[in-house]
Write a protein that holds these residues in place. Structure first.
Motif, PDB file in Angstrom:
ATOM      1  N   GLU A 186       0.760  -0.910  -0.071  1.00 39.57           N
ATOM      2  CA  GLU A 186       0.264  -0.053   0.085  1.00 39.57           C
ATOM      3  C   GLU A 186       1.027   0.807  -0.089  1.00 39.57           C
ATOM      4  N   ALA A 187       1.818   1.176   1.005  1.00 40.00           N
ATOM      5  CA  ALA A 187       2.692   2.280   0.889  1.00 40.00           C
ATOM      6  C   ALA A 187       3.415   2.011  -0.255  1.00 40.00           C
ATOM      7  N   ALA A 188       4.472   1.829  -1.338  1.00 45.78           N
ATOM      8  CA  ALA A 188       4.232   1.566  -2.379  1.00 45.78           C
ATOM      9  C   ALA A 188       3.430   2.266  -3.815  1.00 45.78           C
ATOM     10  N   GLY A 189       2.643   1.619  -3.317  1.00 43.93           N
ATOM     11  CA  GLY A 189       1.285   2.041  -4.602  1.00 43.93           C
ATOM     12  C   GLY A 189       0.912   3.594  -4.063  1.00 43.93           C
ATOM     13  N   SER A 190       1.047   4.253  -2.884  1.00 44.63           N
ATOM     14  CA  SER A 190       0.738   5.835  -2.827  1.00 44.63           C
ATOM     15  C   SER A 190       1.727   6.744  -3.452  1.00 44.63           C
ATOM     16  N   SER A 191       2.804   6.206  -3.835  1.00 44.66           N
ATOM     17  CA  SER A 191       4.193   6.648  -4.807  1.00 44.66           C
ATOM     18  C   SER A 191       3.617   7.085  -6.264  1.00 44.66           C
ATOM     19  N   LEU A 192       2.486   6.399  -6.264  1.00 48.53           N
ATOM     20  CA  LEU A 192       2.687   6.597  -7.980  1.00 48.53           C
ATOM     21  C   LEU A 192       2.306   7.860  -8.290  1.00 48.53           C
ATOM     22  N   THR A 193       2.413   8.482  -7.441  1.00 46.14           N
ATOM     23  CA  THR A 193       1.809  10.207  -8.128  1.00 46.14           C
ATOM     24  C   THR A 193       2.993  10.613  -8.971  1.00 46.14           C
ATOM     25  N   GLU A 194       4.378   9.421  -8.920  1.00 50.11           N
ATOM     26  CA  GLU A 194       5.524   9.520  -9.519  1.00 50.11           C
ATOM     27  C   GLU A 194       5.019   9.660 -11.449  1.00 50.11           C
ATOM     28  N   LEU A 195       3.616   8.381 -11.558  1.00 44.77           N
ATOM     29  CA  LEU A 195       3.145   8.510 -12.515  1.00 44.77           C
ATOM     30  C   LEU A 195       3.102   9.841 -13.314  1.00 44.77           C
ATOM     31  N   PHE A 196       2.825  11.196 -12.608  1.00 43.23           N
ATOM     32  CA  PHE A 196       2.521  12.398 -13.056  1.00 43.23           C
ATOM     33  C   PHE A 196       3.866  13.538 -13.359  1.00 43.23           C
ATOM     34  N   ALA A 197       4.927  12.895 -12.609  1.00 44.68           N
ATOM     35  CA  ALA A 197       5.747  13.721 -12.231  1.00 44.68           C
ATOM     36  C   ALA A 197       7.013  13.716 -13.211  1.00 44.68           C
ATOM     37  N   PRO A 198       6.985  13.927 -14.067  1.00 40.96           N
ATOM     38  CA  PRO A 198       7.903  13.789 -15.620  1.00 40.96           C
ATOM     39  C   PRO A 198       7.234  15.138 -15.401  1.00 40.96           C
ATOM     40  N   LYS A 199       6.247  15.039 -16.465  1.00 39.40           N
ATOM     41  CA  LYS A 199       5.134  16.564 -17.235  1.00 39.40           C
ATOM     42  C   LYS A 199       5.504  17.411 -16.724  1.00 39.40           C
ATOM     43  N   ILE A 200       5.551  17.571 -14.657  1.00 33.43           N
ATOM     44  CA  ILE A 200       5.959  18.909 -14.105  1.00 33.43           C
ATOM     45  C   ILE A 200       7.353  18.906 -13.855  1.00 33.43           C
ATOM     46  N   HIS A 201       8.579  18.534 -14.892  1.00 30.96           N
ATOM     47  CA  HIS A 201       9.754  18.237 -14.244  1.00 30.96           C
ATOM     48  C   HIS A 201      10.153  19.099 -15.835  1.00 30.96           C
ATOM     49  N   GLN A 202       9.549  18.268 -17.104  1.00 31.57           N
ATOM     50  CA  GLN A 202      10.077  18.867 -17.859  1.00 31.57           C
ATOM     51  C   GLN A 202       9.708  20.333 -18.376  1.00 31.57           C
ATOM     52  N   ALA A 203       8.414  21.087 -17.409  1.00 30.58           N
ATOM     53  CA  ALA A 203       7.173  22.549 -17.755  1.00 30.58           C
ATOM     54  C   ALA A 203       9.189  23.383 -16.999  1.00 30.58           C
ATOM     55  N   ARG A 204       9.329  22.574 -15.716  1.00 27.71           N
ATOM     56  CA  ARG A 204      10.325  23.384 -15.061  1.00 27.71           C
ATOM     57  C   ARG A 204      11.892  23.407 -15.747  1.00 27.71           C
ATOM     58  N   LEU A 205      11.769  22.426 -16.889  1.00 28.48           N
ATOM     59  CA  LEU A 205      13.054  23.087 -17.038  1.00 28.48           C
ATOM     60  C   LEU A 205      12.694  23.687 -19.118  1.00 28.48           C
ATOM     61  N   ASP A 206      11.551  23.785 -19.308  1.00 28.31           N
ATOM     62  CA  ASP A 206      11.161  24.249 -20.157  1.00 28.31           C
ATOM     63  C   ASP A 206      10.854  25.353 -20.148  1.00 28.31           C
ATOM     64  N   ASN A 207      10.102  26.381 -19.072  1.00 28.24           N
ATOM     65  CA  ASN A 207       9.994  27.580 -18.940  1.00 28.24           C
ATOM     66  C   ASN A 207      10.386  28.724 -18.332  1.00 28.24           C
ATOM     67  N   TRP A 208      11.027  27.080 -16.825  1.00 30.70           N
ATOM     68  CA  TRP A 208      12.373  28.014 -16.269  1.00 30.70           C
ATOM     69  C   TRP A 208      13.235  29.688 -16.659  1.00 30.70           C
ATOM     70  N   PRO A 209      14.292  28.917 -17.316  1.00 27.04           N
ATOM     71  CA  PRO A 209      15.020  29.693 -17.609  1.00 27.04           C
ATOM     72  C   PRO A 209      14.734  31.055 -18.131  1.00 27.04           C
TER      73      PRO A 209
ATOM     74  N   ASP B  54      20.463  30.635 -11.255  1.00 24.42           N
ATOM     75  CA  ASP B  54      21.756  29.650 -11.892  1.00 24.42           C
ATOM     76  C   ASP B  54      21.097  28.202 -12.413  1.00 24.42           C
ATOM     77  N   GLU B  55      21.763  28.763 -13.489  1.00 29.50           N
ATOM     78  CA  GLU B  55      21.638  27.002 -14.669  1.00 29.50           C
ATOM     79  C   GLU B  55      21.429  25.912 -13.632  1.00 29.50           C
ATOM     80  N   LYS B  56      23.016  26.248 -12.632  1.00 26.55           N
ATOM     81  CA  LYS B  56      23.089  25.091 -12.316  1.00 26.55           C
ATOM     82  C   LYS B  56      21.785  24.483 -11.511  1.00 26.55           C
ATOM     83  N   GLY B  57      20.810  25.096 -11.086  1.00 27.40           N
ATOM     84  CA  GLY B  57      20.126  24.861  -9.975  1.00 27.40           C
ATOM     85  C   GLY B  57      18.708  23.261 -10.641  1.00 27.40           C
ATOM     86  N   TYR B  58      19.192  23.608 -12.025  1.00 31.40           N
ATOM     87  CA  TYR B  58      18.112  22.313 -12.477  1.00 31.40           C
ATOM     88  C   TYR B  58      18.592  20.981 -12.900  1.00 31.40           C
TER      89      TYR B  58
END
Length: 240
Positions: A139-162, A169-173
């Motif tokens: 059950e605890a492992a299954g609760s971690s499945l918010t990672e299903l949606f995480a790549p999209k939010i990480h990619q959005a930061r990489l695309d838009n934040w700069p 600073d670029e090193k923060g990404y």
């Protein structure tokens, strides 16, 4: 009489994926962040509070492993701890988040002291870690499945934040780049565990409810940050 037979595997998986609509990328705080409308101080507040979450992740994963009696699962799950804590030869996600903190103008001492962590954020994260300690490991492992949606939010930061926040600073990404591949790998393993374990309608519904619980944790963290950094009403007159 209501049908209580298990959903077909693909239908159950889709029900899990449908929870993306409630992922914290849709929180008003994140919408402001991803439209470039946060001040440096507000970004710093988010980074400082999320650091407490980053340091809790390997503790949560260690709790899952402590309850897990399947060595094959542990062989895979331990990689999550390594990803965040790092090794003697390779920096992990916690170090990468410290670099993000420095990139937005915080010091390592500020981050490690947790002096900027809001009580509501701390309470939500501690509740998640305590859940992982007590719950069946599946059950605890299954609760971690918010990672299903995480790549999209990480990619959005990489695309838009700069462009939106050129003062960062670029090193923060590095953290976001790192998690693009790690999260996808973790999802594949975690999803397999949940789909295999949930062989009854009751277990399937429980998994959906626990995924919602994790989504609530992430949303509640942002509620606390919204009050403190957007509404200007921090608890106990806390200031960044």
């Amino acid at each position: 009489m209501a049908d209580t037979s298990p959903w077909p595997r693909d239908e159950f998986e889709q029900k899990l994926r449908d929870k993306e609509a409630l992922y914290h990328i849709n929180h008003p705080f994140h919408k402001l962040m991803h439209s470039g409308k946060l001040t440096q101080q507000q970004v710093q507040g988010w980074v400082a509070n999320r650091f407490y979450y980053q340091t809790a992740i390997p503790i949560k994963d260690a709790a899952i492993m402590a309850n897990c009696d399947d060595p094959e699962v542990r062989k895979h799950w331990v990689q999550r701890i390594i990803d965040h804590d790092g090794t003697a030869e390779q920096e992990g996600g916690i170090e990468a988040w410290l670099q993000l903190g420095e990139a937005v103008g915080l010091t390592r001492q500020e981050l490690w002291s947790y002096e900027h962590v809001l009580p509501g954020v701390r309470f939500a994260i501690d509740a998640y870690v305590n859940f992982a300690r007590r719950a069946p490991w599946q059950e605890a492992a299954g609760s971690s499945l918010t990672e299903l949606f995480a790549p999209k939010i990480h990619q959005a930061r990489l695309d838009n934040w700069p462009e939106l926040y050129p003062w960062i600073d670029e090193k923060g990404y590095r953290y976001f780049r790192k998690r693009l591949t790690e999260a996808r790998r973790d999802v594949e393993h975690g999803l397999q565990i949940t789909l295999d374990y949930c062989d009854t309608r009751e277990k399937q519904q429980r998994a959906i409810d626990l995924l919602q619980f994790k989504l609530d944790i992430l949303w509640t963290m942002l509620d606390a940050m919204w009050m403190a950094y957007i509404e200007g009403r921090p608890p106990y007159h806390m200031e960044l």
